[in-house]
Design a protein around this motif. Structure first.
Motif, PDB file in Angstrom:
ATOM      1  N   ASN A   1       0.397  -3.070   9.605  1.00 32.38           N
ATOM      2  CA  ASN A   1      -0.809  -2.530  10.220  1.00 32.38           C
ATOM      3  C   ASN A   1      -1.937  -2.402   9.193  1.00 32.38           C
ATOM      4  O   ASN A   1      -1.786  -1.726   8.171  1.00 32.38           O
ATOM      5  CB  ASN A   1      -0.500  -1.168  10.850  1.00 32.38           C
ATOM      6  CG  ASN A   1      -1.681  -0.613  11.620  1.00 32.38           C
ATOM      7  OD1 ASN A   1      -2.559   0.026  11.046  1.00 32.38           O
ATOM      8  ND2 ASN A   1      -1.701  -0.859  12.918  1.00 32.38           N
ATOM      9  N   ASP A   2      -3.079  -3.024   9.469  1.00 35.59           N
ATOM     10  CA  ASP A   2      -4.191  -3.024   8.520  1.00 35.59           C
ATOM     11  C   ASP A   2      -4.792  -1.637   8.328  1.00 35.59           C
ATOM     12  O   ASP A   2      -5.242  -1.293   7.224  1.00 35.59           O
ATOM     13  CB  ASP A   2      -5.282  -4.005   8.987  1.00 35.59           C
ATOM     14  CG  ASP A   2      -4.851  -5.459   8.879  1.00 35.59           C
ATOM     15  OD1 ASP A   2      -3.955  -5.743   8.054  1.00 35.59           O
ATOM     16  OD2 ASP A   2      -5.382  -6.302   9.625  1.00 35.59           O
ATOM     17  N   GLU A   3      -4.822  -0.831   9.388  1.00 38.20           N
ATOM     18  CA  GLU A   3      -5.382   0.516   9.280  1.00 38.20           C
ATOM     19  C   GLU A   3      -4.547   1.393   8.351  1.00 38.20           C
ATOM     20  O   GLU A   3      -5.086   2.155   7.540  1.00 38.20           O
ATOM     21  CB  GLU A   3      -5.478   1.167  10.661  1.00 38.20           C
ATOM     22  CG  GLU A   3      -6.562   0.613  11.557  1.00 38.20           C
ATOM     23  CD  GLU A   3      -6.615   1.357  12.877  1.00 38.20           C
ATOM     24  OE1 GLU A   3      -7.632   2.023  13.134  1.00 38.20           O
ATOM     25  OE2 GLU A   3      -5.633   1.279  13.641  1.00 38.20           O
TER      26      GLU A   3
ATOM     27  N   LYS B   1      -2.581   0.274   5.981  1.00 34.08           N
ATOM     28  CA  LYS B   1      -2.779  -0.271   4.637  1.00 34.08           C
ATOM     29  C   LYS B   1      -4.040   0.283   3.998  1.00 34.08           C
ATOM     30  O   LYS B   1      -4.049   0.721   2.839  1.00 34.08           O
ATOM     31  CB  LYS B   1      -2.867  -1.807   4.697  1.00 34.08           C
ATOM     32  CG  LYS B   1      -1.552  -2.531   4.685  1.00 34.08           C
ATOM     33  CD  LYS B   1      -1.793  -4.025   4.558  1.00 34.08           C
ATOM     34  CE  LYS B   1      -0.483  -4.778   4.461  1.00 34.08           C
ATOM     35  NZ  LYS B   1      -0.693  -6.231   4.318  1.00 34.08           N
ATOM     36  N   GLU B   2      -5.126   0.247   4.746  1.00 34.35           N
ATOM     37  CA  GLU B   2      -6.409   0.712   4.226  1.00 34.35           C
ATOM     38  C   GLU B   2      -6.362   2.207   3.923  1.00 34.35           C
ATOM     39  O   GLU B   2      -6.915   2.658   2.913  1.00 34.35           O
ATOM     40  CB  GLU B   2      -7.526   0.405   5.226  1.00 34.35           C
ATOM     41  CG  GLU B   2      -8.935   0.695   4.729  1.00 34.35           C
ATOM     42  CD  GLU B   2      -9.308  -0.117   3.511  1.00 34.35           C
ATOM     43  OE1 GLU B   2     -10.166   0.351   2.732  1.00 34.35           O
ATOM     44  OE2 GLU B   2      -8.737  -1.206   3.309  1.00 34.35           O
TER      45      GLU B   2
END
Length: 270
Positions: A164-166, A168-169
């Motif tokens: 999940n990119d969110e 990760k960020e």
């Protein structure tokens, strides 16, 4: 050596507890029996720091059901095991004393675990006042890392296991890169990892009220294990690969899930 820190334990019994040699030998025999049971089920990863009340419950239950020991005999085993873990805790060999809730061999045989919380990580990062350490710990457990691995886990090694990119960020934003471009996910001010998970567990403990489940490395790991075991679409090979455990350990956890564990699906409080 029959069990971890046996020499030190015998010295403790002799010098501090002033016990007779025969009493010390009897206690050592009980502890050896327990340790052999635990190590045989857990496998090469057996570590005295990872023993929890549920493991001791299972051992005592095996004495009653398989060996037909009477209650007073089982209680003698428990008394010796308690003395051993008091010693380990008092002298700093373990971080968490596992026997606070046990009174004789009368105990609740069902342990409750909240399972299937892993897909909710993208929602949890949006929860107000949640500690970043909580998200990092849950993300690491969800990625399959074991508690002892998480203490020395580097940020990049965690990020490559997160889809999940969110999430990760979020982890990147809440990571201090001043000391390194690939810091430990849990680092002291000097950038070095902690010696144990004690400080980490202390930090994330307050979020138990927010999330509604116990927050320690061991509890989260076990809830992850039972989440995977509850997925009936996974083959044994899938489970062994995901959890990175032996077939013997898989059998042990399945038995626990059948006899001693109660599970409940995670729900996010509104």
């Amino acid at each position: 050596m029959n069990f971890p820190y046996e020499k030190e334990f015998r010295t403790y019994c002799k010098q501090k507890k002033k016990l007779a040699d025969s009493t010390i030998s009897l206690a050592a025999k009980s502890i050896t029996t327990f340790w052999n049971y635990y190590a045989a089920n857990v496998g090469p990863d057996a570590n005295v720091n990872d023993v929890r009340a549920g493991d001791i419950r299972n051992f005592l239950d095996s004495l009653e059901t398989k060996l037909n020991f009477k209650s007073n005999t089982v209680n003698k085993y428990l008394s010796h095991i308690k003395m051993y873990f008091v010693f380990l805790s008092e002298y700093g060999y373990i971080i968490t004393y596992p026997l606070l809730t046990m009174r004789g061999n009368k105990f609740d045989r069902k342990q409750k675990y909240i399972i299937n919380w892993m897909p909710y990580l993208p929602d949890l990062i949006k929860v107000e006042d949640i500690h970043p350490e909580t998200i990092k710990m849950m993300a690491a457990i969800a990625a399959g890392f074991k508690p002892k691995e998480i203490i020395v886990l580097k940020t990049n090694d965690l990020l490559k296991h997160i889809d999940n990119d969110e999430v990760k960020e979020y982890i990147k934003v809440h990571t201090n890169y001043e000391k390194s471009n690939n810091p430990y996910i849990f680092a002291r001010k000097n950038g070095e990892p902690y010696a144990s998970d004690f400080n980490i567990n202390q930090r994330i403990a307050p979020d138990r009220k927010i999330i509604g489940m116990p927050l320690t490395t061991h509890k989260l790991r076990m809830s992850f294990v039972y989440s995977i075991l509850s997925n009936h679409q996974l083959s044994d090979n899938d489970i062994l690969k995901t959890l990175r455990i032996t077939l013997k350990s898989l059998t042990y956890y399945r038995k626990n899930m059948t006899l001693y564990v109660e599970t409940e699906d995670f729900t996010l409080s509104k």
